[in-house]
Design a protein around this motif. Structure first.
Motif, PDB file in Angstrom:
ATOM      1  N   VAL A 170     -14.319   6.158  30.430  1.00  0.00           N
ATOM      2  CA  VAL A 170     -13.924   7.425  29.789  1.00  0.00           C
ATOM      3  C   VAL A 170     -15.040   8.459  29.765  1.00  0.00           C
ATOM      4  CG1 VAL A 170     -12.085   6.403  28.417  1.00  0.00           C
ATOM      5  CG2 VAL A 170     -14.408   6.463  27.485  1.00  0.00           C
ATOM      6  N   ASN A 171     -16.294   8.024  29.849  1.00  0.00           N
ATOM      7  CA  ASN A 171     -17.374   9.021  29.930  1.00  0.00           C
ATOM      8  C   ASN A 171     -17.651   9.424  31.376  1.00  0.00           C
ATOM      9  OD1 ASN A 171     -18.560   6.608  30.683  1.00  0.00           O
ATOM     10  ND2 ASN A 171     -20.414   6.880  29.446  1.00  0.00           N
ATOM     11  N   GLY A 175     -13.442  16.234  32.542  1.00  0.00           N
ATOM     12  CA  GLY A 175     -13.732  16.826  31.238  1.00  0.00           C
ATOM     13  C   GLY A 175     -14.904  16.178  30.532  1.00  0.00           C
ATOM     14  N   SER A 176     -15.443  15.099  31.105  1.00  0.00           N
ATOM     15  CA  SER A 176     -16.597  14.451  30.476  1.00  0.00           C
ATOM     16  C   SER A 176     -17.894  15.134  30.894  1.00  0.00           C
ATOM     17  CB  SER A 176     -16.654  12.972  30.864  1.00  0.00           C
ATOM     18  OG  SER A 176     -16.938  12.814  32.247  1.00  0.00           O
ATOM     19  N   ILE A 177     -18.891  15.069  30.026  1.00  0.00           N
ATOM     20  CA  ILE A 177     -20.269  15.334  30.416  1.00  0.00           C
ATOM     21  C   ILE A 177     -20.742  13.995  30.955  1.00  0.00           C
ATOM     22  CG2 ILE A 177     -22.499  16.211  29.717  1.00  0.00           C
ATOM     23  CD1 ILE A 177     -20.015  18.122  29.373  1.00  0.00           C
ATOM     24  N   TYR A 178     -20.944  13.907  32.249  1.00  0.00           N
ATOM     25  CA  TYR A 178     -21.006  12.624  32.937  1.00  0.00           C
ATOM     26  C   TYR A 178     -21.950  11.618  32.266  1.00  0.00           C
ATOM     27  CZ  TYR A 178     -21.068   9.201  36.649  1.00  0.00           C
ATOM     28  OH  TYR A 178     -20.972   8.020  37.346  1.00  0.00           O
ATOM     29  N   LYS A 179     -21.375  10.472  31.906  1.00  0.00           N
ATOM     30  CA  LYS A 179     -22.066   9.353  31.263  1.00  0.00           C
ATOM     31  C   LYS A 179     -22.639   9.697  29.881  1.00  0.00           C
ATOM     32  CE  LYS A 179     -21.782   5.959  34.443  1.00  0.00           C
ATOM     33  NZ  LYS A 179     -22.929   5.277  35.059  1.00  0.00           N
ATOM     34  N   GLN A 180     -22.204  10.840  29.304  1.00  0.00           N
ATOM     35  CA  GLN A 180     -22.695  11.215  27.972  1.00  0.00           C
ATOM     36  C   GLN A 180     -21.576  11.583  27.008  1.00  0.00           C
ATOM     37  OE1 GLN A 180     -26.168  13.745  27.391  1.00  0.00           O
ATOM     38  NE2 GLN A 180     -26.707  13.531  29.544  1.00  0.00           N
ATOM     39  N   THR A 237     -27.718  14.450  33.188  1.00  0.00           N
ATOM     40  CA  THR A 237     -26.729  13.401  33.391  1.00  0.00           C
ATOM     41  C   THR A 237     -27.181  12.500  34.541  1.00  0.00           C
ATOM     42  OG1 THR A 237     -25.489  14.937  34.788  1.00  0.00           O
ATOM     43  CG2 THR A 237     -24.822  14.766  32.490  1.00  0.00           C
ATOM     44  N   ARG A 238     -27.021  11.192  34.355  1.00  0.00           N
ATOM     45  CA  ARG A 238     -27.543  10.247  35.343  1.00  0.00           C
ATOM     46  C   ARG A 238     -26.500   9.171  35.649  1.00  0.00           C
ATOM     47  NH1 ARG A 238     -33.126   7.907  34.314  1.00  0.00           N
ATOM     48  NH2 ARG A 238     -33.235   8.107  36.572  1.00  0.00           N
ATOM     49  N   TYR A 239     -26.416   8.792  36.910  1.00  0.00           N
ATOM     50  CA  TYR A 239     -25.509   7.728  37.344  1.00  0.00           C
ATOM     51  C   TYR A 239     -25.992   6.374  36.849  1.00  0.00           C
ATOM     52  CZ  TYR A 239     -22.925   4.659  40.546  1.00  0.00           C
ATOM     53  OH  TYR A 239     -22.131   3.678  41.076  1.00  0.00           O
TER      54      TYR A 239
END
Length: 276
Positions: A170-171, A175-180, A237-239
């Motif tokens: 879900v992150n 619409g997400s701030i990737y991984k946050q 944001t980081r993978y």
């Protein structure tokens, strides 16, 4: 004589008490007089809280909510890529422009703006192909980097993905701030339909030594629905691994050419309003 003297002794305390009381009376009277002569506060008026200057500048709105207002910088109006360049080598951008639409060219990688920005309002429309294939993160994946801080995917990413009946973490959904930042809701439209992001980006502020003074914030409306409400970012944001901040002043806006094997997504009506 003894009787008269005793009477005098008995009367002496009364005299002393009367003198004490009479000595206090002028002070109290004086204080009362001061209270009576203090000026009464002026009555409050509506004008006391009216501010007349500076007058906000006049901005002419677009003909509709997708059209740029008069003070916007148009980054893509369907005609060309004059405002964009390759994120890899700063050469002219080589994504595909046809019929007023900008389509990702996955073979040439990410593109980014020639201009740098700090705080701004961004409008961008995008579409997942109707014939999209794949699942999870391999289905219509792309992203808008609100501040590109280096090559590849360095920066702060607002995720784009086909999140219409497509399960993923879900992150990392649309619409997400990737991984946050997990979006508040999922208002995704079907593949083949145009979707809209309206974003307010507040850049992080750093001290001279590079330490963080104030974090980045983002507010996002997705198809007119609030999905990020002044969200405070923890860093880039980081993978893989945890987010962190590194000092920058102004930054480019970057669009991602994700390497999954699904059909490439498209963009239109991209404009920005500087809020510095």
């Amino acid at each position: 004589m003894r009787i008269q003297f005793s009477r005098l002794l008995a009367f002496a305390p009364l005299v002393a008490m009367g003198a004490h009381l009479s000595a206090q009376q002028p002070v109290a009277a004086t204080q009362g007089a001061e209270r009576q002569t203090a000026p009464a506060p002026a009555a409050a008026k509506p004008q006391d809280t009216e501010v007349w200057e500076p007058v906000p500048k006049v901005v002419t709105p677009g003909a509709n909510n997708t059209a740029p207002p008069s003070d916007a910088i148009v980054l893509f109006d369907g005609k060309n890529l004059d405002e964009w360049m390759s994120a890899q080598d700063k050469a002219p951008a080589k994504w595909v422009v046809a019929s007023g639409v900008l389509t990702v060219n996955k073979d040439v990688g990410n593109i980014e703006t020639k201009r740098t920005f700090r705080n701004y309002q961004l409008h961008i429309e995008w579409k997942i192909p109707e014939n999209i294939t794949g699942t999870g993160q391999a289905r219509g994946n792309s992203g808008v980097f609100l501040a590109s801080t280096g090559p590849g995917d360095a920066g702060y990413e607002l995720q784009i993905l086909d999140s219409y009946n497509n399960k993923t973490y879900v992150n990392g959904q649309t619409g997400s701030i990737y991984k946050q930042g997990i979006p508040l809701v999922n208002p995704s439209r079907k593949p083949g339909e145009w979707q809209t992001y309206d974003v307010v980006w507040t850049t992080p502020i750093f001290d001279a030594d590079g330490s963080l003074k104030a974090p980045a914030y983002i507010t996002v409306f997705f198809n007119g629905v609030l999905v990020q409400n002044h969200f405070e970012l923890k860093g880039e944001t980081r993978y893989i691994d945890q987010p962190f901040y590194k000092k920058y002043d102004t930054a480019l806006i970057k669009l991602q050419a994700h390497g999954d094997h699904s059909e490439p997504i498209s963009f239109r009506n991209i404009w920005v309003r500087e809020l510095n």
